[in-house]
Write a protein that holds these residues in place. Structure first.
Motif, PDB file in Angstrom:
ATOM      1  N   GLY A   1      33.785  39.498  43.685  1.00  0.00           N
ATOM      2  CA  GLY A   1      32.352  39.414  43.457  1.00  0.00           C
ATOM      3  C   GLY A   1      31.957  40.042  42.139  1.00  0.00           C
ATOM      4  N   ASP A   2      30.651  39.956  41.916  1.00  0.00           N
ATOM      5  CA  ASP A   2      30.079  40.359  40.642  1.00  0.00           C
ATOM      6  C   ASP A   2      29.264  41.642  40.839  1.00  0.00           C
ATOM      7  OD1 ASP A   2      28.687  40.553  38.275  1.00  0.00           O
ATOM      8  OD2 ASP A   2      28.096  38.441  38.228  1.00  0.00           O
ATOM      9  N   ILE A   3      29.533  42.627  40.016  1.00  0.00           N
ATOM     10  CA  ILE A   3      28.794  43.891  40.073  1.00  0.00           C
ATOM     11  C   ILE A   3      27.278  43.642  39.988  1.00  0.00           C
ATOM     12  CG2 ILE A   3      28.250  45.880  38.586  1.00  0.00           C
ATOM     13  CD1 ILE A   3      31.283  46.082  38.018  1.00  0.00           C
TER      14      ILE A   3
ATOM     15  N   GLY B   1      39.901  46.232  39.140  1.00  0.00           N
ATOM     16  CA  GLY B   1      41.121  45.829  38.442  1.00  0.00           C
ATOM     17  C   GLY B   1      42.289  45.759  39.419  1.00  0.00           C
TER      18      GLY B   1
ATOM     19  N   ASN C   1      34.986  52.346  36.931  1.00  0.00           N
ATOM     20  CA  ASN C   1      35.657  52.813  35.721  1.00  0.00           C
ATOM     21  C   ASN C   1      35.855  51.671  34.724  1.00  0.00           C
ATOM     22  OD1 ASN C   1      37.119  54.675  34.069  1.00  0.00           O
ATOM     23  ND2 ASN C   1      39.049  53.857  34.847  1.00  0.00           N
ATOM     24  N   LEU C   2      35.184  51.765  33.596  1.00  0.00           N
ATOM     25  CA  LEU C   2      35.328  50.829  32.476  1.00  0.00           C
ATOM     26  C   LEU C   2      35.181  49.362  32.883  1.00  0.00           C
ATOM     27  CD1 LEU C   2      38.054  52.559  30.257  1.00  0.00           C
ATOM     28  CD2 LEU C   2      35.585  52.557  30.014  1.00  0.00           C
TER      29      LEU C   2
ATOM     30  N   TYR D   1      48.987  45.037  33.530  1.00  0.00           N
ATOM     31  CA  TYR D   1      47.833  45.883  33.216  1.00  0.00           C
ATOM     32  C   TYR D   1      48.120  47.386  33.337  1.00  0.00           C
ATOM     33  CZ  TYR D   1      43.125  47.746  33.356  1.00  0.00           C
ATOM     34  OH  TYR D   1      42.008  48.491  33.103  1.00  0.00           O
TER      35      TYR D   1
ATOM     36  N   ASP E   1      36.181  43.063  42.629  1.00  0.00           N
ATOM     37  CA  ASP E   1      36.407  42.616  41.248  1.00  0.00           C
ATOM     38  C   ASP E   1      36.022  41.154  41.104  1.00  0.00           C
ATOM     39  OD1 ASP E   1      38.150  44.118  38.864  1.00  0.00           O
ATOM     40  OD2 ASP E   1      38.006  41.949  38.615  1.00  0.00           O
ATOM     41  N   LEU E   2      35.659  40.819  39.870  1.00  0.00           N
ATOM     42  CA  LEU E   2      35.306  39.444  39.509  1.00  0.00           C
ATOM     43  C   LEU E   2      36.554  38.565  39.479  1.00  0.00           C
ATOM     44  CD1 LEU E   2      32.651  38.133  38.409  1.00  0.00           C
ATOM     45  CD2 LEU E   2      33.391  38.807  36.121  1.00  0.00           C
TER      46      LEU E   2
ATOM     47  N   GLY F   1      34.668  46.773  40.117  1.00  0.00           N
ATOM     48  CA  GLY F   1      35.463  46.380  38.946  1.00  0.00           C
ATOM     49  C   GLY F   1      36.803  47.101  39.047  1.00  0.00           C
TER      50      GLY F   1
END
Ligand SMILES: C[S@@+](CC[C@H](N)C(=O)[O-])C[C@H]1O[C@@H](n2cnc3c(N)ncnc32)[C@H](O)[C@@H]1O
Length: 257
Positions: free
Chosen positions: A97-99, A57, A115-116, A24, A76-77, A55
């Protein structure tokens, strides 16, 4: 008015990003540019110590915040992304986890940085509500997201090849601004364009950042050599290169509660 509510398959998103984790950072040049700009926005407005990287990453920006002496929660998910971040010791705490349903207490962070990531959420107003809930009074929320118009060259080229939807639909600026309406906020729009000498690296760049998952429906058809040629023929060129545009929205929300 599109209220920013859609239906996404979170497991598929987590899987696509998890698979992309190892490569990534080498392909996520756009994310690095937008994230640096988001960091500048925070530095102009806040000196708080506890940062949520929502999130996160690979934890690229968690690590940047940590270097600046902040205490960082990387969330992050995708477990694949989170274990990469943990391997790099990018943050102080790691949370899968989930935002849209943050497992954090009310008012527990000073800065919520994302960010994104929120373009992959079902409900942008709901995601912003969660950011607002976990940020302390006087704190700051900053986020960037993709908006309508992103990947337009790729979408137009596919439309000349077949009738399937190959490119995600992103929210228009107005819907993103509307989601920020309940709060004192600023919204800024910036366009980024990347140029590729060939189409395959362009497609691989999207795959490399895990962005090939479709919000609605599945990817249609295998990418055979014939389809790749058809897509390349249909793709608009600029000075012999293949351009790929991104409409990025930057949001700043002030926690006045
Ligand atoms: C394009 S990457 C950006 C990563 C990082 N913020 C950066 O700047 O490099 C988007 C990340 O958001 C994560 N993500 C997507 N939807 C999410 C959600 N609902 N909750 C938490 N993370 C999510 C993905 O797993 C992925 O790691």
């Amino acid at each position: 008015m599109n209220l920013g509510i859609k239906s996404v398959d979170k497991q598929a998103i987590a899987g696509a990003f998890g698979k992309a984790a190892s490569k990534y950072d080498s392909v996520a040049k756009l994310q690095q540019q937008t994230g640096e700009y988001l960091m500048e926005l925070v530095q102009m407005e806040s000196s708080g110590a506890r940062v949520l990287d929502a999130g996160c990453g690979t934890g690229f920006f968690s690590a940047r915040w940590k270097q600046q002496g902040k205490q960082v929660i990387a969330l992050d998910l995708a477990s694949g992304m989170l274990s990469h971040a943990q391997g790099q010791q990018a943050a102080d705490y790691y949370l899968q986890g989930d935002i849209e349903h943050l497992g954090l207490a009310d008012c527990s962070v000073d800065i919520c940085f994302s960010n994104l990531a929120v373009q992959w959420c079902n409900d942008l107003p709901g995601a912003l509500q969660e950011f607002y809930r976990v940020t302390r009074p006087g704190g700051l929320i900053v986020f960037s997201t993709l908006a309508q118009g992103s990947l337009c060259e790729l979408e137009a080229a596919w439309q000349r090849v077949d009738d399937y939807q190959h490119v995600n639909q992103f929210l228009p600026l107005q819907a993103i601004a509307h989601a920020c309406q309940p709060y004192r906020h600023k919204v800024m729009e910036r366009q980024y364009c990347q140029h590729y000498p060939q189409l395959l690296p362009l497609l691989n760049s999207l795959k490399g950042i895990g962005a090939t998952h479709l919000h609605h429906g599945r990817q249609r058809g295998l990418m055979t050599r014939k389809r790749l040629h058809a897509l390349a023929d249909a793709y608009p060129r600029h000075n012999g290169n293949y351009p790929l545009s991104y409409q990025i929205i930057f949001g700043v929300i002030y926690c006045d509660k």
